[in-house]
Design a protein around this motif. Structure first.
Motif, PDB file in Angstrom:
ATOM      1  N   GLY A  34       0.814  -1.209   0.000  1.00 29.78           N
ATOM      2  CA  GLY A  34       0.000   0.000   0.000  1.00 29.78           C
ATOM      3  C   GLY A  34       0.845   1.255   0.000  1.00 29.78           C
ATOM      4  O   GLY A  34       0.575   2.207  -0.733  1.00 29.78           O
ATOM      5  N   ILE A  35       1.892   1.271   0.823  1.00 27.55           N
ATOM      6  CA  ILE A  35       2.788   2.422   0.855  1.00 27.55           C
ATOM      7  C   ILE A  35       3.495   2.563  -0.492  1.00 27.55           C
ATOM      8  O   ILE A  35       3.615   3.662  -1.035  1.00 27.55           O
ATOM      9  N   ASN A  36       3.940   1.441  -1.041  1.00 25.42           N
ATOM     10  CA  ASN A  36       4.624   1.479  -2.333  1.00 25.42           C
ATOM     11  C   ASN A  36       3.697   2.004  -3.432  1.00 25.42           C
ATOM     12  O   ASN A  36       4.110   2.834  -4.246  1.00 25.42           O
ATOM     13  N   ASN A  37       2.456   1.537  -3.453  1.00 21.61           N
ATOM     14  CA  ASN A  37       1.506   2.024  -4.452  1.00 21.61           C
ATOM     15  C   ASN A  37       1.228   3.513  -4.286  1.00 21.61           C
ATOM     16  O   ASN A  37       1.077   4.226  -5.268  1.00 21.61           O
ATOM     17  N   GLU A  38       1.161   3.968  -3.049  1.00 18.69           N
ATOM     18  CA  GLU A  38       0.914   5.385  -2.809  1.00 18.69           C
ATOM     19  C   GLU A  38       2.079   6.229  -3.313  1.00 18.69           C
ATOM     20  O   GLU A  38       1.871   7.270  -3.929  1.00 18.69           O
ATOM     21  N   PHE A  39       3.309   5.776  -3.084  1.00 23.56           N
ATOM     22  CA  PHE A  39       4.463   6.508  -3.597  1.00 23.56           C
ATOM     23  C   PHE A  39       4.501   6.491  -5.118  1.00 23.56           C
ATOM     24  O   PHE A  39       4.837   7.484  -5.742  1.00 23.56           O
ATOM     25  N   GLU A  40       4.168   5.351  -5.723  1.00 16.82           N
ATOM     26  CA  GLU A  40       4.149   5.292  -7.180  1.00 16.82           C
ATOM     27  C   GLU A  40       3.088   6.229  -7.740  1.00 16.82           C
ATOM     28  O   GLU A  40       3.307   6.890  -8.749  1.00 16.82           O
ATOM     29  N   TYR A  41       1.941   6.297  -7.082  1.00 15.32           N
ATOM     30  CA  TYR A  41       0.890   7.208  -7.532  1.00 15.32           C
ATOM     31  C   TYR A  41       1.360   8.648  -7.421  1.00 15.32           C
ATOM     32  O   TYR A  41       1.171   9.447  -8.332  1.00 15.32           O
ATOM     33  N   TYR A  63      -1.754  17.596   1.628  1.00 18.93           N
ATOM     34  CA  TYR A  63      -2.377  16.431   2.261  1.00 18.93           C
ATOM     35  C   TYR A  63      -2.278  15.178   1.411  1.00 18.93           C
ATOM     36  O   TYR A  63      -2.949  14.195   1.668  1.00 18.93           O
ATOM     37  N   GLU A  64      -1.425  15.188   0.392  1.00 19.25           N
ATOM     38  CA  GLU A  64      -1.406  14.063  -0.527  1.00 19.25           C
ATOM     39  C   GLU A  64      -0.778  12.799   0.064  1.00 19.25           C
ATOM     40  O   GLU A  64      -0.994  11.721  -0.452  1.00 19.25           O
ATOM     41  N   TYR A  65      -0.017  12.916   1.126  1.00 19.66           N
ATOM     42  CA  TYR A  65       0.614  11.742   1.723  1.00 19.66           C
ATOM     43  C   TYR A  65      -0.152  11.217   2.932  1.00 19.66           C
ATOM     44  O   TYR A  65       0.399  10.448   3.708  1.00 19.66           O
ATOM     45  N   ASP A  66      -1.392  11.585   3.105  1.00 22.75           N
ATOM     46  CA  ASP A  66      -2.168  11.135   4.262  1.00 22.75           C
ATOM     47  C   ASP A  66      -2.273   9.617   4.337  1.00 22.75           C
ATOM     48  O   ASP A  66      -2.188   9.046   5.421  1.00 22.75           O
ATOM     49  N   LEU A  67      -2.477   8.953   3.217  1.00 25.39           N
ATOM     50  CA  LEU A  67      -2.588   7.493   3.236  1.00 25.39           C
ATOM     51  C   LEU A  67      -1.296   6.832   3.686  1.00 25.39           C
ATOM     52  O   LEU A  67      -1.325   5.808   4.359  1.00 25.39           O
ATOM     53  N   ILE A  68      -0.177   7.425   3.340  1.00 24.26           N
ATOM     54  CA  ILE A  68       1.103   6.863   3.768  1.00 24.26           C
ATOM     55  C   ILE A  68       1.222   6.946   5.290  1.00 24.26           C
ATOM     56  O   ILE A  68       1.690   6.012   5.938  1.00 24.26           O
TER      57      ILE A  68
END
Length: 141
Positions: A34-41, A63-68
Motif C-alpha cells: 500500500g505504501i509502495n503504491n501510494e508513492f508510485e501514484y 495532504y497528498e501523503y495522508d494514506l502513507i
C-alpha cells in the motif's frame, strides 16, 4: 485461541504462534504494498509538472501523503501484536520474553538469526508440560 492477543502475559501454543506469524507477515506485506503504491501514484502525479521544480510554489497538495501516514500508523499495533505473541511463545518454552529484546541489537548485524532461526526455534520447541512461572499449560484449554 487468541485470548488477549496484545497482552505480554501468559503462554501460547505453537499453532497460535504460527498463525500469528503468518498473519503478521501477510498484513505487513499488504501495508508495504500500500505504501509502495501510494508513492508510485504520487510520483506519477509529480511527473506531469514541468521542470525545474519551484520550491517556493510547490505543485502538490500538502495532504497528498495522508494514506502513507495511515499505513505507517498501522505498523505500530502490528508490531505490538507480533512482539506480544513472541513473548508469550517464549514463556511457553520457559524463557523470559526479554530474550527477544536482547537479541534485537544482534539481529541488526545478522537479521537472518533473529527473523528466521529464533522464529523456527519458537515454532519447533515443545512447550513446558504443566504450569511454569509464566502461567498454566495452554494445552490444558
Amino acid at each position: 485461541m487468541f485470548k488477549n492477543p496484545f497482552s505480554f502475559k501468559g503462554r501460547i501454543r505453537r499453532l497460535e504462534y504460527g498463525i500469528s506469524l503468518l498473519l503478521v507477515s501477510f498484513v505487513f506485506i499488504l501495508i508495504v504494498l500500500g505504501i509502495n503504491n501510494e508513492f508510485e501514484y504520487q510520483d506519477s502525479e509529480f511527473s506531469k509538472y514541468t521542470e525545474p521544480y519551484d520550491f517556493y510554489d510547490p505543485p502538490h497538495d500538502p495532504y497528498e501523503y495522508d494514506l502513507i501516514y495511515i499505513y505507517t500508523a498501522l505498523l505500530i499495533p502490528l508490531f505490538w501484536f507480533g512482539l506480544a505473541q513472541a513473548f508469550k511463545r517464549s514463556h511457553d518454552i520457559g524463557n523470559s520474553g526479554w530474550w527477544l529484546l536482547l537479541l534485537v541489537p544482534f539481529s541488526l548485524f545478522f537479521p537472518v538469526f533473529f527473523f528466521f532461526i529464533y522464529n523456527v526455534v519458537l515454532l519447533v520447541a515443545e512447550g513446558d508440560v504443566g504450569s511454569n512461572e509464566y502461567g498454566e499449560d495452554p494445552k490444558k484449554d
